[in-house]
Design a protein around this motif. Structure first.
Motif, mmCIF file in Angstrom:
data_model
loop_
_atom_site.group_PDB
_atom_site.id
_atom_site.type_symbol
_atom_site.label_atom_id
_atom_site.label_comp_id
_atom_site.label_asym_id
_atom_site.label_seq_id
_atom_site.Cartn_x
_atom_site.Cartn_y
_atom_site.Cartn_z
ATOM 1 N N VAL A 225 0.842 -1.200 0.000
ATOM 2 C CA VAL A 225 0.000 0.000 0.000
ATOM 3 C C VAL A 225 0.878 1.251 0.000
ATOM 4 N N GLN A 226 1.926 1.244 0.801
ATOM 5 C CA GLN A 226 2.785 2.424 0.894
ATOM 6 C C GLN A 226 3.570 2.657 -0.403
ATOM 7 N N THR A 227 4.261 1.623 -0.878
ATOM 8 C CA THR A 227 5.199 1.847 -1.988
ATOM 9 C C THR A 227 4.522 1.855 -3.362
ATOM 10 N N GLN A 228 3.427 1.116 -3.502
ATOM 11 C CA GLN A 228 2.812 1.028 -4.833
ATOM 12 C C GLN A 228 1.601 1.936 -4.998
ATOM 13 N N ILE A 229 0.928 2.241 -3.891
ATOM 14 C CA ILE A 229 -0.367 2.934 -4.010
ATOM 15 C C ILE A 229 -0.278 4.374 -3.474
#
Ligand code: SAH
Length: 227
Positions: A24-28
């Motif tokens: 969630v943090q790195t991709q979204i």
């Protein structure tokens, strides 16, 4: 959906939570998705339970994954991007075309009141239903049919999302969209180039715009690609 948060309160607390948070943090989030309801839904749904055992370790990777029969579970960011632009409200009735693994169906349940999902391949539709029922989502309506023709019986829908790409947004689906600021997203294009096209319908007026490039499997059906 209302009952989902009561019945599957354990959802979200599993050994993959750390990996999911990273996804969630790195991709979204780092790519600009801001809608907190969308972000919370991604943190909650165990994506690793929507792929085959041999792919569990790749379930939180930044790409689509095969789910059998030549189909894929979409890249997480693409799903998040589309859900953010769909602007789903908790009282909405949503129609999804292309159930696939059922992953996006679960996210839609977290964001809306009612979910209707159509899949042309019976094996995928049945597997998704089993999986989602096990997770506590008991009031999703499933249909095994050509989704380019929508699901007339329960129309109109405030939101419609198509998870496969088509030469055009199926006119029948535009007919089944609510006329009170209904939003429909459909990847349009050919094998080489596709864009997410947003249709907004309001008081008899239809407006369309492009949200950017994407890659999806083909929407096969009467108002999509020929089978
Ligand atoms: N949202 C899914 C992505 C599935 S890929 C997920 O999260 O896993 C797209 C799906 O659309 C495939 O399962 C494919 O079989 C289905 N599909 C293709 N054409 C269709 C049609 N005309 N009607 C319904 N489903 C269709």
């Amino acid at each position: 959906m209302k009952e989902s948060s009561q019945n599957n309160h354990r959802l979200g607390h599993d050994k993959y939570f750390h990996q999911r948070k990273q996804m969630v943090q790195t991709q979204i989030v780092s790519r600009g998705v801001k809608d907190q309801r969308v972000i919370q839904a991604f943190l909650k749904i165990p994506r690793h339970l929507f792929v085959g055992e041999e792919l569990v370790n790749q379930a939180y990777d930044d790409n689509p994954l095969p789910i059998g029969l030549g189909q894929t579970i979409s890249q997480p960011y693409m799903v998040a991007y589309m859900l953010e632009h769909l602007k789903i409200e908790s009282h909405h009735k949503v129609l999804e075309i292309g159930t696939g693994s059922g992953y996006q169906t679960a996210l839609l349940c977290e964001l809306s009141k009612e979910v209707y999902t159509v899949e042309r391949l019976s094996q995928l539709s049945l597997e998704a239903k089993e999986r989602l029922t096990r997770l506590g989502y008991s009031s999703i309506r499933y249909k095994r049919e050509d989704g380019t023709l929508g699901w007339d019986e329960f129309a109109p829908y405030e939101r419609i999302i198509i998870s496969a790409s088509s030469p055009q947004t199926p006119p029948t689906l535009i007919k089944q969209l609510s006329d009170d600021n209904g939003i429909l997203l459909c990847p349009e294009g050919n094998e080489y180039f596709q864009e997410v096209v947003r249709t907004i319908k309001s008081h008899g007026r239809i407006q369309k715009d492009n949200l950017g490039s994407c890659v999806f499997v083909k929407l096969l059906g009467k108002e999509g690609w020929e089978q």
